[in-house]
Design an enzyme around this catalytic site. Structure first.
Site, PDB file in Angstrom:
ATOM      1  N   SER A 105      15.549 -16.977  25.343  1.00 49.22           N
ATOM      2  CA  SER A 105      15.584 -16.356  24.014  1.00 49.22           C
ATOM      3  C   SER A 105      16.795 -15.482  23.736  1.00 49.22           C
ATOM      4  O   SER A 105      16.930 -14.984  22.618  1.00 49.22           O
ATOM      5  CB  SER A 105      14.305 -15.555  23.783  1.00 49.22           C
ATOM      6  OG  SER A 105      13.230 -16.440  23.611  1.00 49.22           O
ATOM      7  N   ALA A 164       0.024 -22.970  27.689  1.00 47.40           N
ATOM      8  CA  ALA A 164      -1.207 -22.323  28.143  1.00 47.40           C
ATOM      9  C   ALA A 164      -1.442 -22.677  29.612  1.00 47.40           C
ATOM     10  O   ALA A 164      -1.901 -21.851  30.399  1.00 47.40           O
ATOM     11  CB  ALA A 164      -2.381 -22.757  27.286  1.00 47.40           C
ATOM     12  N   THR A 166       0.732 -23.614  32.705  1.00 45.96           N
ATOM     13  CA  THR A 166       2.160 -23.387  32.923  1.00 45.96           C
ATOM     14  C   THR A 166       2.890 -24.639  33.387  1.00 45.96           C
ATOM     15  O   THR A 166       3.860 -25.068  32.734  1.00 45.96           O
ATOM     16  CB  THR A 166       2.341 -22.242  33.946  1.00 45.96           C
ATOM     17  OG1 THR A 166       1.673 -21.090  33.415  1.00 45.96           O
ATOM     18  CG2 THR A 166       3.797 -21.939  34.191  1.00 45.96           C
ATOM     19  N   ASN A 204       8.380 -17.914  18.626  1.00 50.65           N
ATOM     20  CA  ASN A 204       9.500 -18.852  18.683  1.00 50.65           C
ATOM     21  C   ASN A 204       9.677 -19.612  17.379  1.00 50.65           C
ATOM     22  O   ASN A 204      10.785 -20.025  17.030  1.00 50.65           O
ATOM     23  CB  ASN A 204       9.277 -19.855  19.819  1.00 50.65           C
ATOM     24  CG  ASN A 204       9.511 -19.230  21.186  1.00 50.65           C
ATOM     25  OD1 ASN A 204      10.623 -18.824  21.508  1.00 50.65           O
ATOM     26  ND2 ASN A 204       8.457 -19.118  21.974  1.00 50.65           N
ATOM     27  N   ARG A 328      17.065  -7.027  20.382  1.00 48.83           N
ATOM     28  CA  ARG A 328      16.129  -6.041  20.915  1.00 48.83           C
ATOM     29  C   ARG A 328      16.840  -4.726  21.187  1.00 48.83           C
ATOM     30  O   ARG A 328      18.017  -4.713  21.555  1.00 48.83           O
ATOM     31  CB  ARG A 328      15.557  -6.508  22.262  1.00 48.83           C
ATOM     32  CG  ARG A 328      14.591  -7.667  22.193  1.00 48.83           C
ATOM     33  CD  ARG A 328      13.978  -7.859  23.584  1.00 48.83           C
ATOM     34  NE  ARG A 328      13.165  -9.059  23.683  1.00 48.83           N
ATOM     35  CZ  ARG A 328      11.916  -9.178  23.238  1.00 48.83           C
ATOM     36  NH1 ARG A 328      11.332  -8.141  22.635  1.00 48.83           N
ATOM     37  NH2 ARG A 328      11.239 -10.296  23.386  1.00 48.83           N
ATOM     38  N   THR A 342      16.105 -10.403  25.936  1.00 47.28           N
ATOM     39  CA  THR A 342      15.601 -10.963  27.186  1.00 47.28           C
ATOM     40  C   THR A 342      15.344 -12.446  26.973  1.00 47.28           C
ATOM     41  O   THR A 342      15.249 -12.911  25.827  1.00 47.28           O
ATOM     42  CB  THR A 342      14.285 -10.262  27.578  1.00 47.28           C
ATOM     43  OG1 THR A 342      13.521 -10.044  26.375  1.00 47.28           O
ATOM     44  CG2 THR A 342      14.538  -8.932  28.233  1.00 47.28           C
ATOM     45  N   GLY A 343      15.209 -13.167  28.066  1.00 42.89           N
ATOM     46  CA  GLY A 343      14.906 -14.595  27.961  1.00 42.89           C
ATOM     47  C   GLY A 343      13.970 -15.019  29.071  1.00 42.89           C
ATOM     48  O   GLY A 343      14.108 -14.550  30.206  1.00 42.89           O
TER      49      GLY A 343
HETATM   50  S1  HEL Z   1       8.673 -15.424  25.578  1.00 38.96           S
HETATM   51  C1  HEL Z   1       9.407 -13.824  25.847  1.00 38.96           C
HETATM   52  C2  HEL Z   1      10.927 -14.128  25.894  1.00 38.96           C
HETATM   53  N1  HEL Z   1      11.140 -15.284  25.093  1.00 38.96           N
HETATM   54  C3  HEL Z   1       9.970 -16.015  24.597  1.00 38.96           C
HETATM   55  C4  HEL Z   1      10.679 -17.280  24.967  1.00 38.96           C
HETATM   56  C5  HEL Z   1      11.768 -16.421  25.474  1.00 38.96           C
HETATM   57  N2  HEL Z   1      10.128 -18.104  25.977  1.00 38.96           N
HETATM   58  C6  HEL Z   1       9.010 -18.772  25.825  1.00 38.96           C
HETATM   59  O1  HEL Z   1       8.390 -18.774  24.798  1.00 38.96           O
HETATM   60  C7  HEL Z   1       8.624 -19.552  27.075  1.00 38.96           C
HETATM   61  C8  HEL Z   1       7.204 -19.524  27.274  1.00 38.96           C
HETATM   62  C9  HEL Z   1       6.784 -20.129  28.583  1.00 38.96           C
HETATM   63  C10 HEL Z   1       7.380 -19.458  29.766  1.00 38.96           C
HETATM   64  C11 HEL Z   1       6.654 -19.773  31.061  1.00 38.96           C
HETATM   65  C12 HEL Z   1       7.526 -19.216  32.166  1.00 38.96           C
HETATM   66  O2  HEL Z   1       7.342 -18.053  32.523  1.00 38.96           O
HETATM   67  O3  HEL Z   1       8.448 -19.943  32.568  1.00 38.96           O
HETATM   68  N3  HEL Z   1       5.356 -19.158  31.076  1.00 38.96           N
HETATM   69  C13 HEL Z   1       4.232 -19.854  31.002  1.00 38.96           C
HETATM   70  O4  HEL Z   1       4.198 -21.056  30.931  1.00 38.96           O
HETATM   71  C14 HEL Z   1       2.970 -19.011  31.015  1.00 38.96           C
HETATM   72  N4  HEL Z   1       1.783 -19.811  30.934  1.00 38.96           N
HETATM   73  C15 HEL Z   1       9.001 -12.906  24.728  1.00 38.96           C
HETATM   74  C16 HEL Z   1       8.966 -13.285  27.172  1.00 38.96           C
HETATM   75  C17 HEL Z   1      11.769 -12.950  25.439  1.00 38.96           C
HETATM   76  O5  HEL Z   1      11.979 -12.085  26.283  1.00 38.96           O
HETATM   77  O6  HEL Z   1      12.185 -12.880  24.265  1.00 38.96           O
HETATM   78  O7  HEL Z   1      12.693 -16.620  26.156  1.00 38.96           O
END
Ligand code: HEL
Length: 409
Positions: A105, A164, A166, A204, A328, A342-343
């Site tokens: 992100s 949901a 992973t 997203n 942010r 963050t990402g």
């Molecule tokens: S989530 C966040 C972060 N952002 C958002 C976006 C991003 N990433 C996602 O939406 C990925 C979601 C799945 C990530 C996965 C993992 O950890 O690899 N998790 C799962 O599958 C959990 N069931 C708000 C954290 C941000 O910091 O902006 O990048």
């Protein structure tokens, strides 16, 4: 084989020159030297401790790079580098701060910059309905561009359903290619989470709509606009938008997704289309390039002052955090605030932040994800980089965060 390095050295002023040369909106807002003079010296030993802690919690590797323009000698910025562990578990290649990685992100900040440049050019109005530009796309004409960029549209985050589960969720989309409209349609299968403008709720879907706006207003792909407006002017040699290709070009860190079941083997998630995210999260970059990007942004060299001020209109977004437009703000324990994003994309946690004047930037990466302990530890890299030994956060950080809120991690 694990490795650990901390280097404090000077780099030639190509970064400085890039910033000074700047793109079209350059030089209308010089950094205020006084603002960063107040920053404590980075705690490099503390930074290394943070990275080592991330390894003990399950990250195969971790790294960080600080570019500090506060201390510039003969056009040389001071650069601190720290690495721990491996970039590739198969070859045991050590993590290197030159390695490219998926930034998730942090892409949102790039997308917001493109739209704010279009606003500066008079081609977009932040308070105009999205449906004015993309007729019929959204079910509510009250949703504006500003609501999209500040996560206040109320559009449900389709990633909540998608991931949901992973690992199976990831494998189901790893090689998929979505259209933007398919992603928006997934969101619209759910009711809106709130009325337009009411509250901040990270989604997203907002930045998928942002990508659609970029493409509609310019007639070009987001890839072309990132390239022409940000990557080329700032000479970001490690930054790529390769969607729908699945490979990271050149030298890169592998990313390892942590399964939900305790003890299950990490999944190498490096190769994927990231089509589920696109303009919300599909860029590839490096620690150096993200530091250059954020220094240029907060230093006023990517946007005119009026648009940067719009980007910094803050909405509370959790404890000691706020969200602007694709940006942010995090308020650190020593009273310093930092700006960036963050990402979290499968296999990679990225932390890219800069000081108010853009003169000190940190990018940190752990090559794992879906591991809350690693995430909370890596956030402490910000404290080491910007608060130095004045950091008051020594143990777990008590705060709420989008990671917990949105993904129930
Ligand atoms: S989530 C966040 C972060 N952002 C958002 C976006 C991003 N990433 C996602 O939406 C990925 C979601 C799945 C990530 C996965 C993992 O950890 O690899 N998790 C799962 O599958 C959990 N069931 C708000 C954290 C941000 O910091 O902006 O990048």
């Amino acid at each position: 084989m694990a490795s650990r390095t901390v280097c404090r050295g000077a780099v030639l002023g190509s970064l400085v020159l890039a910033l000074l040369a700047g793109p079209a909106h350059a030089l209308d807002r010089r950094p205020d030297p006084a603002a960063s003079t107040a920053l404590p010296v980075p705690d490099t030993a503390g930074l290394s401790r943070v990275l080592r802690m991330a390894l003990t919690q399950g990250a195969p590797g971790a790294m960080a790079r600080i570019d500090d323009h506060r201390t510039v000698f003969n056009d040389h910025a001071t650069v601190y580098r720290a690495t721990e562990g491996v970039a590739d578990r198969r070859t045991a290649d050590a993590m290197d701060t030159a390695d490219r990685f998926r930034i998730g992100s942090v892409t949102k900040t790039f997308s917001a910059v493109v739209l704010l440049q279009l606003a500066a050019e008079g081609r977009l109005s932040l308070d105009t309905s999205v449906n004015h530009y993309l007729p019929g796309l959204l079910p509510d004409n009250r949703i504006t561009v500003r609501h999209i960029l500040s996560h206040r549209s109320g559009l449900y985050d389709y990633a909540n359903d998608m991931f949901a589960k992973t690992v199976s969720g990831f494998e189901a989309v790893r090689t998929k290619v979505f259209t933007y409209r398919q992603l928006v349609a997934r969101s619209l299968q759910h009711p809106r989470t709130h009325a337009p403008g009411a509250v901040y709720a990270y989604s997203n879907t907002n930045f998928v709509v942002a990508g659609m706006l970029v493409e509609k207003l310019t007639g070009h792909s987001v890839r072309t606009e990132y390239q022409n407006r940000i990557i080329r002017p700032l000479k970001l040699a490690d930054t790529f938008y390769v969607h729908p290709d699945t490979k990271i070009p050149g030298r890169h860190a592998h990313g390892y997704l942590t399964p939900d079941q305790a003890g299950a083997a990490l999944v190498d998630a490096t190769d994927q289309t990231v089509s589920w995210a696109q303009s919300a999260g599909a860029l590839i970059s490096s620690t150096r390039d993200l530091n250059t990007f954020l220094s240029a942004l907060l230093g006023g060299r990517l946007l005119p002052a009026a648009q940067l001020a719009q980007m910094e209109r803050w909405i509370p977004a959790g404890t000691a955090q706020a969200y602007g437009l694709g940006l942010r703000r995090r308020d650190l324990s020593c009273g310093v605030s930092v700006y960036g994003h963050t990402g979290a994309v499968q296999g990679y946690y990225t932390y890219a932040f800069t000081s108010k004047d853009g003169r000190r930037s940190l990018t940190a990466l752990a090559n794992t994800s879906n591991n809350t302990n690693v995430h909370l530890t890596m956030l402490r890299a910000l404290e080491s980089a910007f608060c130095g030994k004045q950091a008051k956060v020594r143990s777990a950080i008590p705060f709420t965060d989008d990671m917990e809120n949105d993904l129930s991690l």
